[in-house]
Design a protein around this motif. Structure first.
Motif, PDB file in Angstrom:
ATOM      1  N   ARG A 109       0.769  -1.333  -0.138  1.00 12.00           N
ATOM      2  CA  ARG A 109      -0.357  -0.004   0.008  1.00 12.00           C
ATOM      3  C   ARG A 109       0.110   1.067  -0.078  1.00 12.00           C
ATOM      4  NH1 ARG A 109      -2.719  -4.340   1.738  1.00 12.00           N
ATOM      5  NH2 ARG A 109      -4.927  -4.642   1.636  1.00 12.00           N
ATOM      6  N   THR A 110       1.684   1.351  -1.423  1.00 11.41           N
ATOM      7  CA  THR A 110       2.595   2.153  -1.404  1.00 11.41           C
ATOM      8  C   THR A 110       2.000   3.333  -2.362  1.00 11.41           C
ATOM      9  OG1 THR A 110       4.422   1.024  -2.345  1.00 11.41           O
ATOM     10  CG2 THR A 110       4.065   1.533   0.046  1.00 11.41           C
ATOM     11  N   ILE A 111       1.885   2.331  -3.510  1.00 11.72           N
ATOM     12  CA  ILE A 111       1.705   2.969  -4.782  1.00 11.72           C
ATOM     13  C   ILE A 111      -0.091   3.421  -4.560  1.00 11.72           C
ATOM     14  CG2 ILE A 111       1.326   2.677  -6.882  1.00 11.72           C
ATOM     15  CD1 ILE A 111       3.943   0.618  -6.573  1.00 11.72           C
ATOM     16  N   VAL A 112      -0.592   4.241  -5.120  1.00 11.03           N
ATOM     17  CA  VAL A 112      -1.638   5.312  -5.180  1.00 11.03           C
ATOM     18  C   VAL A 112      -2.082   4.722  -6.361  1.00 11.03           C
ATOM     19  CG1 VAL A 112      -3.139   6.921  -4.640  1.00 11.03           C
ATOM     20  CG2 VAL A 112      -1.682   6.324  -3.108  1.00 11.03           C
ATOM     21  N   TRP A 113      -3.000   4.122  -6.511  1.00  9.64           N
ATOM     22  CA  TRP A 113      -3.723   3.745  -7.866  1.00  9.64           C
ATOM     23  C   TRP A 113      -4.865   4.625  -8.208  1.00  9.64           C
ATOM     24  CZ3 TRP A 113      -6.280  -1.727  -9.088  1.00  9.64           C
ATOM     25  CH2 TRP A 113      -6.346  -1.840 -10.558  1.00  9.64           C
ATOM     26  N   GLY A 114      -4.341   5.855  -9.319  1.00 10.16           N
ATOM     27  CA  GLY A 114      -5.374   6.964  -9.909  1.00 10.16           C
ATOM     28  C   GLY A 114      -5.064   6.916 -11.588  1.00 10.16           C
ATOM     29  N   ASP A 115      -4.322   7.787 -11.726  1.00  8.66           N
ATOM     30  CA  ASP A 115      -4.659   8.397 -13.204  1.00  8.66           C
ATOM     31  C   ASP A 115      -3.060   8.496 -13.981  1.00  8.66           C
ATOM     32  OD1 ASP A 115      -4.580  10.896 -12.062  1.00  8.66           O
ATOM     33  OD2 ASP A 115      -6.269  11.448 -13.546  1.00  8.66           O
ATOM     34  N   GLY A 116      -2.028   8.584 -12.521  1.00 10.91           N
ATOM     35  CA  GLY A 116      -1.269   9.351 -12.481  1.00 10.91           C
ATOM     36  C   GLY A 116       0.359  10.779 -12.889  1.00 10.91           C
ATOM     37  N   SER A 117      -1.449  11.368 -12.292  1.00 16.31           N
ATOM     38  CA  SER A 117      -1.376  12.840 -11.364  1.00 16.31           C
ATOM     39  C   SER A 117      -1.602  12.580 -10.544  1.00 16.31           C
ATOM     40  CB  SER A 117      -2.800  13.612 -11.599  1.00 16.31           C
ATOM     41  OG  SER A 117      -3.975  13.506 -11.581  1.00 16.31           O
ATOM     42  N   GLY A 118      -0.900  14.279  -9.583  1.00 14.85           N
ATOM     43  CA  GLY A 118      -1.034  13.998  -8.137  1.00 14.85           C
ATOM     44  C   GLY A 118      -0.726  12.992  -7.573  1.00 14.85           C
ATOM     45  N   GLY A 119       1.006  12.281  -7.723  1.00 20.05           N
ATOM     46  CA  GLY A 119       1.477  11.263  -6.902  1.00 20.05           C
ATOM     47  C   GLY A 119       0.890   9.865  -6.649  1.00 20.05           C
ATOM     48  N   SER A 120       0.258   9.744  -7.957  1.00 22.80           N
ATOM     49  CA  SER A 120      -1.147   8.620  -7.477  1.00 22.80           C
ATOM     50  C   SER A 120      -0.408   7.955  -9.825  1.00 22.80           C
ATOM     51  CB  SER A 120      -1.818   8.951  -8.299  1.00 22.80           C
ATOM     52  OG  SER A 120      -2.695   9.544  -9.455  1.00 22.80           O
ATOM     53  N   GLN A 121      -0.490   6.532  -9.333  1.00 21.73           N
ATOM     54  CA  GLN A 121       0.297   5.848 -11.222  1.00 21.73           C
ATOM     55  C   GLN A 121      -1.118   4.787 -10.895  1.00 21.73           C
ATOM     56  OE1 GLN A 121       4.152   3.512 -10.548  1.00 21.73           O
ATOM     57  NE2 GLN A 121       4.801   4.794  -9.169  1.00 21.73           N
ATOM     58  N   ALA A 122      -1.352   5.192 -12.948  1.00 21.70           N
ATOM     59  CA  ALA A 122      -2.432   4.339 -13.059  1.00 21.70           C
ATOM     60  C   ALA A 122      -1.795   2.447 -13.314  1.00 21.70           C
ATOM     61  CB  ALA A 122      -2.456   4.543 -14.775  1.00 21.70           C
ATOM     62  N   LEU A 123      -2.318   1.863 -13.994  1.00 22.91           N
ATOM     63  CA  LEU A 123      -1.904  -0.020 -13.220  1.00 22.91           C
ATOM     64  C   LEU A 123      -1.606  -0.397 -15.595  1.00 22.91           C
ATOM     65  CD1 LEU A 123      -0.920  -2.530 -12.774  1.00 22.91           C
ATOM     66  CD2 LEU A 123      -3.559  -3.441 -12.542  1.00 22.91           C
ATOM     67  N   ILE A 124      -0.615  -0.456 -16.029  1.00 27.37           N
ATOM     68  CA  ILE A 124      -0.421  -0.366 -17.155  1.00 27.37           C
ATOM     69  C   ILE A 124       0.092  -2.225 -17.889  1.00 27.37           C
ATOM     70  CG2 ILE A 124       1.271  -0.707 -19.622  1.00 27.37           C
ATOM     71  CD1 ILE A 124       1.338   2.538 -18.125  1.00 27.37           C
ATOM     72  N   ILE A 125      -1.040  -3.295 -17.854  1.00 27.28           N
ATOM     73  CA  ILE A 125      -0.704  -4.171 -18.498  1.00 27.28           C
ATOM     74  C   ILE A 125      -0.126  -5.014 -19.226  1.00 27.28           C
ATOM     75  CG2 ILE A 125      -1.603  -7.190 -18.405  1.00 27.28           C
ATOM     76  CD1 ILE A 125      -3.791  -5.004 -15.891  1.00 27.28           C
ATOM     77  N   ASN A 126       1.058  -5.145 -19.641  1.00 23.22           N
ATOM     78  CA  ASN A 126       1.933  -5.376 -20.893  1.00 23.22           C
ATOM     79  C   ASN A 126       0.989  -6.880 -21.585  1.00 23.22           C
ATOM     80  OD1 ASN A 126       2.987  -3.233 -20.538  1.00 23.22           O
ATOM     81  ND2 ASN A 126       4.526  -4.089 -19.591  1.00 23.22           N
ATOM     82  N   ASN A 127       0.032  -6.385 -23.126  1.00 26.00           N
ATOM     83  CA  ASN A 127      -0.318  -8.087 -23.793  1.00 26.00           C
ATOM     84  C   ASN A 127      -0.757  -8.425 -22.467  1.00 26.00           C
ATOM     85  OD1 ASN A 127      -0.444  -9.503 -25.897  1.00 26.00           O
ATOM     86  ND2 ASN A 127       1.675  -9.908 -25.772  1.00 26.00           N
ATOM     87  N   PRO A 128      -1.162  -8.270 -22.031  1.00 26.25           N
ATOM     88  CA  PRO A 128      -2.816  -9.668 -21.419  1.00 26.25           C
ATOM     89  C   PRO A 128      -3.805 -10.754 -22.209  1.00 26.25           C
ATOM     90  CG  PRO A 128      -4.136  -8.060 -21.484  1.00 26.25           C
ATOM     91  CD  PRO A 128      -2.615  -7.223 -22.043  1.00 26.25           C
ATOM     92  N   GLN A 129      -3.022 -11.821 -21.525  1.00 31.88           N
ATOM     93  CA  GLN A 129      -4.079 -12.340 -22.651  1.00 31.88           C
ATOM     94  C   GLN A 129      -5.407 -12.776 -23.252  1.00 31.88           C
ATOM     95  OE1 GLN A 129      -1.606 -15.305 -23.858  1.00 31.88           O
ATOM     96  NE2 GLN A 129      -0.196 -13.653 -22.517  1.00 31.88           N
ATOM     97  N   PRO A 130      -5.524 -12.877 -24.612  1.00 30.81           N
ATOM     98  CA  PRO A 130      -6.987 -12.406 -24.757  1.00 30.81           C
ATOM     99  C   PRO A 130      -7.870 -14.325 -25.133  1.00 30.81           C
ATOM    100  CG  PRO A 130      -6.027 -13.389 -26.160  1.00 30.81           C
ATOM    101  CD  PRO A 130      -4.771 -13.177 -25.396  1.00 30.81           C
ATOM    102  N   ASN A 131      -8.830 -14.139 -25.726  1.00 29.61           N
ATOM    103  CA  ASN A 131      -9.207 -16.031 -24.817  1.00 29.61           C
ATOM    104  C   ASN A 131     -10.468 -15.334 -24.538  1.00 29.61           C
ATOM    105  OD1 ASN A 131      -7.362 -16.685 -26.864  1.00 29.61           O
ATOM    106  ND2 ASN A 131      -5.893 -17.982 -24.720  1.00 29.61           N
ATOM    107  N   ASN A 132     -11.061 -14.026 -24.327  1.00 27.58           N
ATOM    108  CA  ASN A 132     -11.988 -13.382 -23.723  1.00 27.58           C
ATOM    109  C   ASN A 132     -12.187 -14.602 -22.202  1.00 27.58           C
ATOM    110  OD1 ASN A 132     -12.709 -11.846 -25.405  1.00 27.58           O
ATOM    111  ND2 ASN A 132     -14.056 -13.782 -27.129  1.00 27.58           N
TER     112      ASN A 132
END
Length: 124
Positions: free
Chosen positions: A69-92
């Motif tokens: 609980r050190t990385i606030v989940w936000g949009d990248g502003s105000g000390g927050s960070q977005a989450l980026i998932i590289n190439n998630p597996q498809p297949n619905n």
């Protein structure tokens, strides 16, 4: 898909933060695409001051990307960070992403149900 984070009963006399884990579930049907997931501030005036409300009463809390609980989940502003998932597996198939919540200790909150609404934005 959907997301939920429920805290349960908060003890205002506890000296420890009140932690919980929720989750976001989504499906991805395309290959070779990164996914960016952002969370809004909700009722807070900033990412540092997210708050749940019960009428005029409020209870500060936050949502994080990591178990510590050190990385606030936000949009990248105000000390927050977005989450980026590289190439998630498809297949619905369902992809589950944890959301780590924390209410800081020592808040003088009246008894009642407190809630906030967070907008989740996913960019593929």
């Amino acid at each position: 898909g959907g997301a939920a984070v429920a805290f349960g009963t908060y003890d205002s006399l506890s000296l420890l933060p009140f932690d919980t884990i929720g989750s976001l579930v989504y499906q991805c049907g395309r290959r070779d695409r990164n996914v960016m997931i952002t969370l809004s501030r909700g009722n807070g005036t900033s990412y540092a001051t997210r708050r749940m409300r019960n009428g005029s009463q409020q209870l500060f809390y936050n949502l994080y990307r990591d178990t510590g609980r050190t990385i606030v989940w936000g949009d990248g502003s105000g000390g927050s960070q977005a989450l980026i998932i590289n190439n998630p597996q498809p297949n619905n198939r369902d992809i589950t992403v944890p959301i780590f919540g924390r209410i800081p200790p020592g808040q003088n909150a009246r008894v009642g149900s407190y809630a906030d609404t967070i907008t989740i934005t996913m960019t593929f």
